[in-house]
Structures are given as structure tokens and as C-alpha cells.
Design a protein around this motif. Structure first.
Motif, PDB file in Angstrom:
ATOM      1  N   VAL A  79      13.371  56.227  28.791  1.00  0.00           N
ATOM      2  CA  VAL A  79      13.884  57.253  27.897  1.00  0.00           C
ATOM      3  C   VAL A  79      13.379  58.628  28.292  1.00  0.00           C
ATOM      4  O   VAL A  79      14.133  59.477  28.699  1.00  0.00           O
ATOM      5  CB  VAL A  79      13.493  56.930  26.444  1.00  0.00           C
ATOM      6  CG1 VAL A  79      14.110  57.957  25.528  1.00  0.00           C
ATOM      7  CG2 VAL A  79      13.977  55.544  26.089  1.00  0.00           C
ATOM      8  N   TRP A  80      12.094  58.813  28.182  1.00  0.00           N
ATOM      9  CA  TRP A  80      11.539  60.100  28.615  1.00  0.00           C
ATOM     10  C   TRP A  80      10.609  59.826  29.761  1.00  0.00           C
ATOM     11  O   TRP A  80       9.757  58.949  29.653  1.00  0.00           O
ATOM     12  CB  TRP A  80      10.755  60.765  27.485  1.00  0.00           C
ATOM     13  CG  TRP A  80      11.646  61.289  26.440  1.00  0.00           C
ATOM     14  CD1 TRP A  80      12.271  62.493  26.430  1.00  0.00           C
ATOM     15  CD2 TRP A  80      12.034  60.605  25.268  1.00  0.00           C
ATOM     16  NE1 TRP A  80      13.038  62.611  25.309  1.00  0.00           N
ATOM     17  CE2 TRP A  80      12.913  61.465  24.572  1.00  0.00           C
ATOM     18  CE3 TRP A  80      11.758  59.360  24.726  1.00  0.00           C
ATOM     19  CZ2 TRP A  80      13.493  61.126  23.360  1.00  0.00           C
ATOM     20  CZ3 TRP A  80      12.322  59.016  23.525  1.00  0.00           C
ATOM     21  CH2 TRP A  80      13.184  59.890  22.852  1.00  0.00           C
ATOM     22  N   THR A  81      10.786  60.507  30.764  1.00  0.00           N
ATOM     23  CA  THR A  81       9.851  60.294  31.859  1.00  0.00           C
ATOM     24  C   THR A  81       9.198  61.618  32.201  1.00  0.00           C
ATOM     25  O   THR A  81       9.749  62.676  31.981  1.00  0.00           O
ATOM     26  CB  THR A  81      10.554  59.766  33.108  1.00  0.00           C
ATOM     27  OG1 THR A  81      11.551  60.704  33.465  1.00  0.00           O
ATOM     28  CG2 THR A  81      11.163  58.410  32.899  1.00  0.00           C
ATOM     29  N   GLY A  82       8.069  61.551  32.733  1.00  0.00           N
ATOM     30  CA  GLY A  82       7.402  62.769  33.143  1.00  0.00           C
ATOM     31  C   GLY A  82       5.993  62.481  33.559  1.00  0.00           C
ATOM     32  O   GLY A  82       5.372  61.566  33.050  1.00  0.00           O
ATOM     33  N   GLU A 913       6.588  58.872  28.076  1.00  0.00           N
ATOM     34  CA  GLU A 913       7.537  57.990  28.761  1.00  0.00           C
ATOM     35  C   GLU A 913       7.759  56.773  27.862  1.00  0.00           C
ATOM     36  O   GLU A 913       6.835  56.335  27.169  1.00  0.00           O
ATOM     37  CB  GLU A 913       6.960  57.533  30.116  1.00  0.00           C
ATOM     38  CG  GLU A 913       7.918  56.702  30.937  1.00  0.00           C
ATOM     39  CD  GLU A 913       7.373  56.359  32.339  1.00  0.00           C
ATOM     40  OE1 GLU A 913       6.415  56.996  32.813  1.00  0.00           O
ATOM     41  OE2 GLU A 913       7.919  55.415  32.942  1.00  0.00           O
ATOM     42  N   ALA A 914       8.950  56.271  27.860  1.00  0.00           N
ATOM     43  CA  ALA A 914       9.234  55.076  27.059  1.00  0.00           C
ATOM     44  C   ALA A 914      10.143  54.144  27.828  1.00  0.00           C
ATOM     45  O   ALA A 914      11.027  54.584  28.556  1.00  0.00           O
ATOM     46  CB  ALA A 914       9.882  55.479  25.741  1.00  0.00           C
ATOM     47  N   VAL A 915       9.895  52.893  27.672  1.00  0.00           N
ATOM     48  CA  VAL A 915      10.701  51.886  28.366  1.00  0.00           C
ATOM     49  C   VAL A 915      11.126  50.848  27.332  1.00  0.00           C
ATOM     50  O   VAL A 915      10.297  50.412  26.521  1.00  0.00           O
ATOM     51  CB  VAL A 915       9.888  51.201  29.487  1.00  0.00           C
ATOM     52  CG1 VAL A 915      10.745  50.180  30.219  1.00  0.00           C
ATOM     53  CG2 VAL A 915       9.339  52.223  30.464  1.00  0.00           C
ATOM     54  N   VAL A 916      12.382  50.498  27.360  1.00  0.00           N
ATOM     55  CA  VAL A 916      12.894  49.487  26.429  1.00  0.00           C
ATOM     56  C   VAL A 916      13.487  48.347  27.252  1.00  0.00           C
ATOM     57  O   VAL A 916      14.254  48.590  28.184  1.00  0.00           O
ATOM     58  CB  VAL A 916      14.000  50.089  25.520  1.00  0.00           C
ATOM     59  CG1 VAL A 916      14.526  49.024  24.561  1.00  0.00           C
ATOM     60  CG2 VAL A 916      13.479  51.288  24.754  1.00  0.00           C
ATOM     61  N   THR A 917      13.107  47.128  26.903  1.00  0.00           N
ATOM     62  CA  THR A 917      13.726  46.009  27.629  1.00  0.00           C
ATOM     63  C   THR A 917      14.968  45.533  26.878  1.00  0.00           C
ATOM     64  O   THR A 917      15.052  45.654  25.660  1.00  0.00           O
ATOM     65  CB  THR A 917      12.761  44.811  27.759  1.00  0.00           C
ATOM     66  OG1 THR A 917      12.595  44.209  26.484  1.00  0.00           O
ATOM     67  CG2 THR A 917      11.421  45.225  28.330  1.00  0.00           C
ATOM     68  N   ARG A 918      15.890  45.005  27.637  1.00  0.00           N
ATOM     69  CA  ARG A 918      17.077  44.386  27.029  1.00  0.00           C
ATOM     70  C   ARG A 918      17.416  43.144  27.854  1.00  0.00           C
ATOM     71  O   ARG A 918      18.325  43.149  28.674  1.00  0.00           O
ATOM     72  CB  ARG A 918      18.239  45.379  26.979  1.00  0.00           C
ATOM     73  CG  ARG A 918      18.014  46.495  25.992  1.00  0.00           C
ATOM     74  CD  ARG A 918      19.226  47.379  25.817  1.00  0.00           C
ATOM     75  NE  ARG A 918      19.009  48.346  24.752  1.00  0.00           N
ATOM     76  CZ  ARG A 918      18.410  49.513  24.890  1.00  0.00           C
ATOM     77  NH1 ARG A 918      17.927  49.881  26.062  1.00  0.00           N
ATOM     78  NH2 ARG A 918      18.264  50.326  23.865  1.00  0.00           N
TER      79      ARG A 918
END
Ligand SMILES: Cc1cc2nc3c(=O)[nH]c(=O)nc-3n(C[C@H](O)[C@H](O)[C@H](O)COP(=O)(O)OP(=O)(O)OC[C@H]3O[C@@H](n4cnc5c(N)ncnc54)[C@H](O)[C@@H]3O)c2cc1C
Length: 1184
Positions: A79-82, A913-918
Motif C-alpha cells: 500500500v504505502w512504500t517508502g 509500508e503495508a502489505v496485505v495478503t490475499r
């Protein structure tokens, strides 16, 4: 002509170590020496000694880039990276631009995300729109440093307390060994030094590999936590993970198809030029050795005291009941060798050297074959050296070579392929004798990375400074498999991770706080009360579980095994004959019902907060009436409710389509009739339900009432851990070490043509048109993908297989992973939970809780293993499915809201930073892991494992004992490899008779000097025996060491309170529940002990002190007597030698033989009552 001698090296067996008992040269020294070399413990120079990978830095270079970091995506969204140090404002809502490190290398995978079906049509419940997945722009092909294969200094490589540090390694190998503790000092100054090596490798013994002379670091303590957990293993052995008493008997290794493990052969008997006991260290006492052997079996999921069902079927025509003890001692001895240093393979010679008598060599060889084939030893990233001896056969060009295609490079596929490679190497000679080259193994993987559902995805964010403990490691999010649920009691990941790859890991602190929906910590007492009620609820429904069939329990003599002694009794009836004779008696049980392990019911006793798994113990489900029970666990009954009040469960279980959830949903309100149950209690109860849904990756309404914990009793022991730098290092290690597998990535298979009768070849076709012809195919495609049906089978899978695919469940667990600039949470805690409010805020209706209870309910602080300040939230049950369709902003906003309820305004508006699994949208997984679907049948997991012709199956969904786990997937790969090898080579061959009877005419002395009883060697041996007999006749045997008393006050307490505990259990017992079982009494005693005051405990503590004092006295006395005995024995020995000249070698017997002076006299075998000391038939060659 005898075989040519192998060049002798100083560290090989027989290096002049002598003692009265332990004169045998010692193959074990190659392993134990390494173990004791404390300098090696800290940091072995290479996890796989002798491999081409060389030093750690060399290795990094050699790790293939394509394996290390081609990061496809398990339907995750960044989602947000940096860069963590490059964020203008961490609270800024504008996504920081991601840092793109290597633009030319960026690989953005075509995600091919497809909609998720609803559970009515498939096990996945919510329809999912095709999410617009953005692959992280930061995906880059990181070079090999991401494979942190250097052993970590944090791994506890201390030597085991049971092995005296430097017991043997510190000694020059050509000097006498330190004395065994219970033997007189060797005093044979006239004897010539022993040769450096006395193992002569026979050309007849050659399916296996050359013993490895090279020394390497130990991993005994690296692969064992027993030292700090259970000082004495034997007596409490094998609670659950060994096949003693429950369904775990149906072990993961047993082949899925009923085919004989062995067959009788009339081929010429093998010949061995190994000496008995060479793998038994002379410098250990029998007891120490036995303890290590028992630990070896327990670390391998085998019952040290009983035959595995397959061992039973292999041996029942060949050995007697009394011989089981000796067999188990040999088998446990082989396992001991393996777990002490799993970096190198155990050789057949080493295995044979675990026999104490050459009559048992074939048994040791058979045991070795079984352990190798079934993957109990020599598995994983182990160096296996090829056979030294070439076989005269056709020229290589004429030889055929079979192909095995393994589909899928997850833990099961890689485990299987690696195991096949190892097996083919170990049995290379057999293939060559069949006119074939050892088969080749090809792995086809759809993704552009290995690991499958073990996926450690690199964060874009990197820390400003790299902490020293993280150097060379990757900063990753565990998208899938994450927690190792204990290393002890046989987890194969222990061997891979600690024993072979030497990876760094982080122990999870099990303490956790539960926060209520208002952010306040839940009162601990209330939390515990509700948890107990929840466990009671699970216990009551466990009455309706599938009854697992038990297997035969053929045990050896426990006492002898504990003491490291063989049985001397030699009854001649085989197990089968004894069973048939017993069955022929009037009113006797048929053979099939004899020696059955008792049926044990396992009841849930607690839940693991980190994994949601329910822990069980043997007991009687729902033994007490509900009102009595709830009172007992601390609740106050409502006014007017009698102790006799009970719940109505039976009718609920009879309802059509009853599931675990449908029943429990209706039990919970019934508790409200007995006790006051608040809205908070409902939230707490549903938090536990969410935890259970996490471990099953589905709503509990989708779980079979009978099979939801089919794997109960198989848990490992020890702390839960996570791999520092990413769990994916393990599959990478499997893919690369000791040599890279033949692996083709980005090759999605679309069609498998197989031969159901095994009459022709199979063909595997990939989406890009690539085709491979195979003799055998191992399919590890996940159950979710099989259910989805887009991989075509020709012919279509038979209905028995297709039906099991339909019946088993495959749900989804998702994760939301948030990276922050700095931690705002309690950094000493690894886990915390949050209670969620139902759709209708203060509802006391169970149905209102299901949609919300699994949303961000469990949080992991994974900063230590991931190297950055990271929190990971679980989305379980319905929430798992909802995540597939929720938008990222909403998920992150909800996560922030939950965190703020607990930590207030310290929580930034946005993570960096955010990571979502699907996982359900991932076309190579279609969900997270398997579960017991509502209509599941008891043997569905076994059905999934069963091959069809030349098509074999592996994957977590084929493991009934450890489904839905990384270790279960790995074990299934070993099982499939074993099946394929059996199909190629046939069952293990058993010579008859398997054990040469004493004084049998077929016992022929070897004609050559070393084996001729008339030889110097034999005369020397006889001399030693006569001397020993002489000494014993004058001063009897050495005094036995006193037995250690119980050192725990609880033991005395439980003994004297046994009746009280039983009486307590009988109060409020429901009719038809029988008498309380011993285990129930044990549990009750433990509870009573907990409630006992210090004052009440004092008499028991005093008893312990008294026992300790008495023991200390006995030990002092024993030491004195033993020293006196040793002194007398030495004198007598010297006197004997002066009166009876030591035999000298004549010229023909040669120099080499002279050096063999020092054959052991005292046998490790228990002295034969009739015959005195067991005859040692050393260097006897048995010919069929
Ligand atoms: C979110 C999540 C959390 C988990 N947590 C834990 C945990 O904490 N502890 C634990 O022990 N386990 C955990 N698990 C379960 C564990 O990860 C799996 O059980 C295990 O990794 C499965 O291994 P496998 O080899 O059976 O399947 P996979 O790892 O899925 O391997 C199968 C391989 O086949 C490939 N494939 C699929 N279709 C095709 C095709 N058509 N052609 C070619 N290749 C194909 C896939 O890409 C994949 O690489 C978790 C799983 C998930 C998803």
C-alpha cells in the motif's frame, strides 16, 4: 579373497581407543568428536561440510539469483512504500515513493488473479471481485545474501549435558581413550597401537555411501532442546508424537498404499567387514548411551520402546518378541547417530556398527534401509557421498535413466525432490545393477520463486543502520507459513533449520495480553475463567470425534532399553508364530486383536494463543456434569441451579449438517442457563473461536464435528519460533543445498497425463507448451488449486480421489502487515490480542459475533525476525474471506483504529509500508491451508495421499497427522519420495534367516586372517574373554551405580493423594462415563498440587531431601566400592597377564592384525543367564 582394505585414517574407527569394555574401534567417533569440539559449536564453518558451496561467503555467491529473490506475490498489495529514513512525514497520507533499487531487474509477475468462489460452491466463502493487485515496484532480484545460510551464533550449540565436553575429541585418537566410568583402567602396555581405521568397506556393501572421514561441527544440541526441557527422556517418553498410544501411530511416514515394506529374498547374504559396536562410543556409560539412543528415536517421531507398524510387518516373521529389544536398541542407535550430526549421512557401515553382535548385522542393515527409505535419517540438506566403487556394467550410453517430475516447489515438492536425489544417490548401485543410471528429478514450479506458501516477501523499507545481528539477512514479511511450533519430539524442520542450515531464529514470548474492544487489558482472572469454559465446551464436543483405530503395540523390554542392554533370551518362535499360537488357545483373541495399543481418547485441555491449535491430553470427554464442572473451574452457579444440571448436546450433534460451529454456537447460550455470562464473556469466548478459526483457516461452521482436530496429539514440544530473515530460507536451502535441484520456475502445469495402471509413461504439460515425459509424477499442487479444477488430469482423477478433494476443506487466512518508523508497542511482547465487538454491540447472540471476531483479533510484533518495526495482524474466519475483497485503504484504516484503541494517539495515521495478503486470489494456492470440511471422512487425508498408478501426491493436504503446516508438507514430501523409490526398487529385501542362530552352521568364519577364529585376532579375543571371566570369578562384577531417586516433591504428593484425586473426579460424574482414567487422576492431582499451600507441601519437600541425602550416601559408598573394584581388577589383570602370556601374532597374520589388539570383552548385551557373557562373533561373515 578378502576385500582390499580401505586406506586407514587417524580419525576413523579403531584409533587405538581401548578399555576393558570399549575396545572396539569406533565409527561413532566421527560424529561424537565433532559434537564435542566446542570450538565448532559456536560457528561451524560450513553447514554442509565438503560441499562445493565452500565458505559461507562462497556460498552466497553460488546461490542462484533466480532462487533467492524473484518475488512473485501471493496476491498481496503493497500500500504505502517508502524508505523508513526517507519519509517526509510518517503521518502523511500521501504514499511515499517506493525506492526502486534495481530497475532493470524488476520482475512484475502476471498475477492472473481470479475471483474467489463462495463457500456454497466451494470451500471459500465470499465471492471476491478481481482485486487490482499492484505488484510492488520494489520487487527486485536480490542477490544471494538473502539466503542467510551461515549458522547463527545464537543457535544453542552447547554440548549436551549428557556428553562430557570434549569427552573424546580432545584426545589424540591414537592414545587410549578415557576410561569408561565403570571399568578398570586398561593396562596392556605390551599391546601394539591400534590401527587408525579398522573398518574395511566391503564391495558387497554398497548401496550406501562412504563413511565420511572429514570432521565437522556438531549439531546435537542444535537439534535438541531436551537438555533444558527434560533431563530424563526415557521414562516419560513419547507422549504423543510417537506411535504408542493413539492415532499418531498412523505416522506420517507410513506409505499411503498398503504395500509390503519388505520382502524375503533368497539372494546371497550381504557380507560386512564392519566390527560390532564400532558406532558405540566406548567412553559413554551404557546408561548415557541408552539415553542418547532414546532421545534419537524421540527426536525422530519413533517410539524408542516399540515397533512402528511397518517395522512390525517387516519383522514379525523374522524375529521373536524377546528379540524386539535388541532390534530397538540397534534402530535407536542408528537414529542417535543421525540426530547427533545431520549434516552428513549415516552410512550403512555406521548403522551396522550399532549392532553389538555380528549375528545382528543383517537386522541393522535392514533397519538402516527402512530408516533411509522412510526418511527418518539422511534427509534434508545432507551431504551424501556417492558410492566409491564402480560397478562393472554396460557402458553409460546404453543405460536408461528414469525421470521423476515433481510439480510444485513448496516445502512438500522441494522436500520430495531433495529426498529423491538423496535416495537415488544412496541406492545408485542398485540402479546401476538394474542397468540404469540413477533417475533424474525435475521440479516444475508455476511461480517465479520457491517456497509456495512459505513466502518471505522483502520489504521496500530498509533501516537506517543495519544491526550486526541482521547483517546479510533479508527484511521480510512472512506472507504465509511463519511459526515453527516447537523443535522437539520429531519436528523435521528442527533438523533442516538448526541441524543443517544453521539459521537464526527468534523464540516467541508466549506471554500475551488480551485487550478488550475499549483498549483496556482484560482482567486475567476473567480471561482464564472464560478460557476454561471454552475448553470445557470443546471437550464436550470431542466426544463426537472420529474414533481412530489403534495399531499393534509390540514393545521391547523398557528396562533393558533404558539401560542400553540387549535381551539375551533367544526364544525361537517368531512374533507371528507366537501370535498364532496364542490365537489357537481356546477363547483367545485372534491375531489381529492381540497386542493392540489401548484406545486413548484425547480431550482438549488448552488452546495455543499463538497458533490457535488446541492442545489435548488423554482423558474422558465430558465426564462430569456441566454444572459440577463449571463450579469446579471457578464459576459461580446461578441462583437455583443444582450441581446436577447438564447441557443438552446429543440432539445438536444429530441435526443434519451439524458442524463444529453449529453445535458450539448452540452450546454457548446453554452455559448462560448455568452461570452469569456477560457481553465481555461473549467477546472473550469469540476471541477463542477466532483463534480456532485461524488454525483452521475457515469459519468453524465449515468444520467437521468429527474430524476438526484429526491431528490431535501430534504436536511438537518446545518454544514457538520464527526464522530471523525469513522462513523462506528453509525452502531455498532445500532447493540449493548441497547442490541445486533441477528446477524450472515460471512453468505452470496445466495438464498431467498419467498411467493409472502404471503401464506407461506420464506426460506433464505446462501452460507455455513445455512438455516433460516422466516415469513418475509427484503432484504437490495445493488442494485449493485441485478444487478449482483448472489443472487437467488425463484420465480424470477417479471418484475416490475426487470425492476426497471435494470433502476436505481449504479456507483462507490473511494477514495485514504494517511497518512503522518506530515501535509504539511493548517491545518485550511478541503477541497481543484484541477482542472485537459484534455487529450488534452488546449482543448476547452467538451469531452476531462471527463476522467480526476474526478481524485484527491477533497481533504479532515481528520486529525481531523481520529486522524492522513491524506489526502483523491476522484476519481469520469470515474476516479472512472479507480481506480478499476489502480495499487496502479501508483495511489499513481499520487496523489503525484497532491499534489506536489500545495505544492511543502514539499510533501514526499511516504506517510507512503495508502489505496485505490475499491467498484465496492467488492462482497457485487458491486459499491458505486445508481443514476438515463438514462432510469429511476419517481417512480423507490418507486418500489424498494415495497414488494412482505412476501419479503420486504430496502436500500439506495429504498429511493426516500434520495437515495445514510447513512440517506436514515437508513430511508428505518424504513420504511420497519413499513411495516412488519403493515403486522403482521394490520393497526392502530381507535375507532368511534374518538373525543367524547361535552356533548355526551357516556361521562361517572368514577364511582370511582377521576373521579366522584360529587367527591372532581370535586368540586375542579369547584371551580377553578368559581374563574377564577370571576376574569376575574372583571379585564378581563391578558394583552397580545406585538408581537416582525422585527429586520432585509433587511425585510424593501425587502418590499419597491418588485416592483423593480419584474421589474428587467421581463427584458429579455423568452416568456411563466409567471410572476416571489414570490420566484424569494425574491431571486432578496436578491441579490439587497447584492449590496446595507451601505449608502443606513441606512434608513432601522433606521427603525429597531425605531421598537426596540417602542417595548421596549411596553414591559415596558406591564410588568407594567401584574404585576398590577397579583397583583389584587392575591388579588381577596384571597378574593374569604375567601368568598367561598375551597371544602374539605369527608372521602370516601380519602386522595389520597385530594392531587389532584390544577387542572388547564386556558386551553391551545383557549377559546370557545360561551362558554367562554373550559370545561376540566379531568379524564373522555370514553367508546364506
Ligand atoms: C497465511 C498462512 C499462514 C500460515 N502459517 C503457518 C504457520 O505459522 N506454521 C506452519 O507450519 N504453517 C503455516 N501455514 C501453512 C503452510 O505454509 C503450508 O501448509 C505449507 O507451506 C504448504 O506447503 P505445500 O508444499 O503443501 O504447498 P505449497 O507451499 O503451496 O507448494 C505448492 C507449490 O505448487 C505450485 N503450484 C501450484 N499450482 C501449480 C501449477 N499448476 N503448476 C506448477 N506449480 C504449481 C505453487 O506455486 C507452490 O509453489 C500458513 C499458510 C498460510 C497461507
Amino acid at each position: 579373497m578378502g576385500p582390499p582394505s580401505r586406506p586407514r585414517s587417524r580419525d576413523s574407527c579403531g584409533a587405538g581407543k581401548r578399555s576393558v569394555r570399549g575396545l572396539s574401534p569406533n565409527l561413532d567417533s566421527r560424529r561424537s568428536n565433532r559434537i564435542s569440539a566446542s570450538s565448532n559449536f559456536a560457528k561451524p564453518s560450513s553447514p554442509i561440510p565438503g560441499t562445493s558451496l565452500g565458505t559461507p561467503s562462497d556460498r552466497k555467491v553460488k546461490v542462484k539469483e533466480s532462487l533467492s529473490a524473484s518475488e512473485d506475490i501471493a496476491a498481496e498489495i503493497v500500500v504505502w512504500t517508502g524508505d523508513i529514513m526517507n519519509v517526509d512525514s510518517p503521518e502523511s497520507s500521501t504514499p511515499a515513493p517506493p525506492e526502486i533499487s534495481n530497475p532493470p531487474d524488476v520482475v512484475v509477475e502476471d498475477m492472473q488473479v481470479e475471483p474467489v468462489e463462495s463457500p456454497s460452491s466451494s470451500p471459500l466463502s465470499h465471492p471476491s471481485p478481481s482485486p487490482s493487485i499492484q505488484a510492488s515496484p520494489s520487487l527486485s532480484l536480490e542477490p544471494s545474501p538473502s539466503l542467510p545460510l551461515e549458522p547463527s551464533p545464537s543457535i544453542p550449540f552447547e554440548p549436551s549435558p549428557s556428553i562430557p565436553p570434549d569427552a573424546s575429541s580432545a584426545l589424540p585418537l591414537d592414545l587410549p581413550t578415557p576410561l569408561p566410568h565403570d571399568l578398570p583402567p586398561p593396562t596392556l602396555p605390551s599391546s601394539p597401537p591400534a590401527p587408525a581405521s579398522e573398518v574395511v568397506i566391503s564391495p558387497f556393501v554398497d548401496d550406501d555411501v562412504a563413511p565420511k572421514a572429514e570432521s565437522s561441527s556438531s549439531s546435537l544440541s542444535a537439534v535438541s532442546d531436551h537438555s533444558d526441557l527434560s533431563p530424563v527422556l526415557s521414562s516419560v517418553s513419547s507422549k504423543a508424537t510417537t506411535p504408542v498410544d493413539n492415532e499418531s501411530f498412523k505416522e506420517a511416514m507410513a506409505p499411503a498404499v498398503a504395500q509390503p515394506a519388505s520382502q524375503v529374498t533368497d539372494k546371497p547374504r550381504r557380507r560386512y567387514d564392519v566390527r560390532p559396536k564400532v558406532s558405540i562410543p566406548p567412553d559413554l556409560t551404557l546408561y548415557e548411551y541408552a539415553t542418547q539412543c532414546i532421545a534419537g528415536a524421540e527426536a525422530s517421531r519413533l517410539n524408542p520402546y516399540a515397533l512402528h507398524p511397518e517395522e512390525y510387518s517387516m519383522l514379525r516373521d523374522h524375529i521373536s518378541h524377546t528379540q524386539v529389544t535388541t532390534y530397538l536398541n540397534i534402530r535407536n542407535g542408528i537414529l542417535r547417530l543421525w540426530v547427533r550430526n545431520p549434516q552428513i549421512a549415516v552410512t550403512r557401515d555406521e548403522a551396522i556398527g550399532c549392532a553389538k553382535d555380528s549375528r545382528w548385522f543383517d537386522v541393522a542393515s535392514l533397519s538402516f534401509d527402512w530408516l533411509v527409505r522412510r526418511g527418518y535419517i539422511n534427509f534434508g540438506c545432507v551431504e551424501i557421498r556417492s558410492s566409491r566403487k564402480p560397478v562393472a556394467e554396460n557402458s553409460p550410453t546404453e543405460r536408461k535413466q528414469k525421470t521423476v517430475v515433481v510439480i510444485g516447489a513448496g516445502m512438500s515438492g522441494l522436500g520430495c525432490a531433495r529426498q529423491l536425489e538423496g535416495l537415488f544417490k544412496q541406492y545408485s548401485r542398485r540402479f546401476r545393477e538394474m542397468g540404469e543410471e540413477p533417475p533424474r528429478v525435475v521440479v516444475l514450479e508455476g511461480r517465479s520463486r520457491v517456497g509456495g506458501r512459505v513466502y518471505s516477501r522483502s520489504f521496500t523499507t530498509k533501516p537506517k543502520e543495519i544491526s550486526p545481528h541482521f547483517e546479510g539477512k533479508r527484511y521480510t514479511a512472512e506472507m504465509g507459513g511463519m511459526i515453527i511450533t516447537g523443535f522437539d519430539r520429531g519436528n523435521p524442520i528442527n533438523i533442516l533449520l538448526r541441524g543443517q542450515l544453521g539459521l537464526d531464529y527468534h523464540k516467541l514470548n508466549p506471554d500475551m495480553t488480551l485487550y478488550d474492544s475499549n483498549g483496556k487489558p482484560v482482567d486475567l482472572e476473567r480471561d482464564q475463567l472464560v478460557e476454561k469454559l471454552y475448553n470445557d465446551c470443546l471437550e464436550r464436543v470431542s466426544e463426537y470425534k472420529f474414533q481412530q483405530p489403534t495399531s499393534k503395540l509390540i514393545e521391547g523390554n523398557r528396562d533393558l532399553i533404558d539401560e542400553g542392554r540387549d535381551s539375551s533370551a533367544e526364544t525361537h518362535k517368531t512374533i507371528r508364530q507366537a501370535e498364532e499360537a496364542a490365537a489357537a488357545q481356546p477363547y483367545a483373541a485372534p491375531v489381529s486383536e492381540q497386542n493392540m495399543a489401548p484406545q486413548v481418547h484425547l480431550v482438549p485441555v488448552s488452546s495455543d494463543r499463538a497458533t490457535g491449535k488446541v492442545h489435548t491430553e488423554p482423558g474422558t470427554p465430558g465426564a462430569q456434569k456441566a454444572a459440577h464442572r463449571v463450579k469446579d473451574i471457578g464459576w459461580t452457579l446461578k441462583h437455583g441451579v443444582s450441581d446436577d444440571a447438564d447441557l443438552e448436546i446429543e440432539p445438536l450433534t444429530k441435526e443434519p449438517n451439524a458442524t463444529l460451529g453449529s453445535v458450539i454456537d448452540k452450546i454457548i447460550p446453554q452455559y448462560r442457563d448455568l452461570v452469569d455470562f456477560t457481553a465481555q464473556d461473549f467477546r472473550l469466548m469469540n476471541w477463542h473461536v477466532a483463534n480456532l478459526e485461524y488454525s483452521n483457516a475457515t469459519n468453524y461452521n465449515q468444520l467437521s464435528l468429527k474430524g476438526w482436530d484429526i491431528d490431535a496429539g501430534n504436536e511438537w514440544e518446545g518454544a514457538h519460533t520464527m526464522v530471523v530473515g525469513g522462513y523462506q530460507s528453509v525452502p531455498r536451502g532445500l532447493a540449493l543445498l548441497p547442490t541445486p535441484l533441477n528446477l524450472k520456475q515460471k512453468s505452470p502445469v496445466q495438464k498431467i497425463t498419467y498411467s493409472p495402471e502404471n503401464t506407461g509413461k506420464a506426460t506433464v504439460e505446462c501452460e507455455d507448451g513445455y512438455k516433460v515425459e516422466a516415469d513418475y509424477v509427484v503432484n504437490t499442487i495445493p488442494l485449493g488449486v485441485l478444487k478449482h479444477g483448472n489443472v487437467q488430469f488425463d484420465p480424470p482423477l477417479p471418484s475416490w480421489k475426487a470425492d476426497a478433494i471435494n470433502r476436505l476443506g481449504f479456507g483462507v487466512l490473511n494477514k495485514v502487515i504494517l511497518v512503522y518508523k518506530e515501535p509504539f508497542w511493548d517491545e518485550n511482547r511478541d503477541i497481543f490480542g484484541v477482542l472485537r465487538i459484534p455487529s450488534s454491540r452488546h449482543s448476547l447472540e452467538q451469531k452476531d459475533y462471527s463476522s467480526q471476531r476474526g478481524r485484527f483479533f491477533q497481533w504479532f510484533n515481528i520486529s525481531k525476525p523481520s529486522g524492522l518495526p513491524v506489526l502483523l495482524a491476522l484476519m481469520a474466519g469470515d474476516a479472512g474471506y472479507d480481506t480478499e475483497q476489502s480495499c487496502n485503504d479501508d483495511l489499513v484504516a481499520e487496523a489503525t483504529e484497532v491499534l489506536r484503541s489500545v495505544y492511543g494517539s502514539r499510533v501514526p495515521k499511516q504506517p510507512v509500508e503495508a502489505v496485505v495478503t490475499r491467498w484465496a486470489s492467488d492462482k497457485f494456492a487458491r486459499g491458505s491451508y486445508s481443514s476438515a470440511g463438514p462432510t469429511m471422512e476419517a481417512d480423507d487425508y490418507d486418500t489424498m495421499a494415495r497414488p494412482i498408478g505412476n501419479l503420486y501426491f504430496a502436500g500439506e493436504h495429504t498429511s493426516g497427522t500434520h495437515p495445514a503446516t510447513v512440517h506436514g508438507a515437508y513430511l508428505s514430501g518424504l513420504r511420497a519420495a519413499s513411495e516412488v523409490l519403493d515403486a522403482m526398487l521394490g520393497p526392502i529385501e530381507i535375507p532368511t534367516p534374518l538373525i543367524i542362530p547361535k552356533n548355526h552352521s551357516s556361521l562361517k568364519r572368514k577364511a582370511s586372517g582377521v576373521n579366522n577364529k584360529d587367527s591372532f585376532e581370535a586368540r586375542l579375543q579369547q584371551y580377553e574373554i578368559d581374563m574377564w571371566d577370571h576376574i569376575v570369578s574372583l571379585i564378581d562384577r563391578r558394583p552397580l551405580i545406585p538408581t537416582k531417586p525422585a527429586s520432585n516433591a509433587y511425585i510424593f504428593f501425587s502418590k499419597s493423594n491418588y485416592d483423593n484425586a480419584r474421589k474428587k473426579l467421581e463427584e458429579g460424574r455423568r452416568p456411563g462415563k466409567g471410572k476416571p482414567s489414570a490420566n484424569e487422576v494425574r491431571v486432578m492431582s496436578a491441579k490439587m498440587w497447584k492449590e496446595t499451600t507451601e505449608e502443606e507441601k513441606r512434608p513432601f519437600v522433606e521427603m525429597v531431601e531425605e531421598q537426596k541425602r540417602a542417595y548421596a550416601e549411596k553414591m559415596t559408598e558406591w564410588k568407594k566400592l567401584a574404585a576398590e573394584w577397579d583397583e583389584k581388577a587392575t591388579e588381577l589383570r596384571l597378574k593374569y597377564e604375567s601368568e598367561h602370556p598375551v597371544p602374539v601374532a605369527n608372521e602370516q597374520e601380519g602386522e595389520g592384525n597385530k594392531r587389532r589388539r584390544g577387542t572388547g570383552v564386556e558386551s553391551y548385551a545383557e549377559p546370557d543367564e545360561d551362558e554367562g557373557i554373550v559370545d561376540e562373533e566379531e568379524d564373522v561373515i555370514m553367508e546364506g
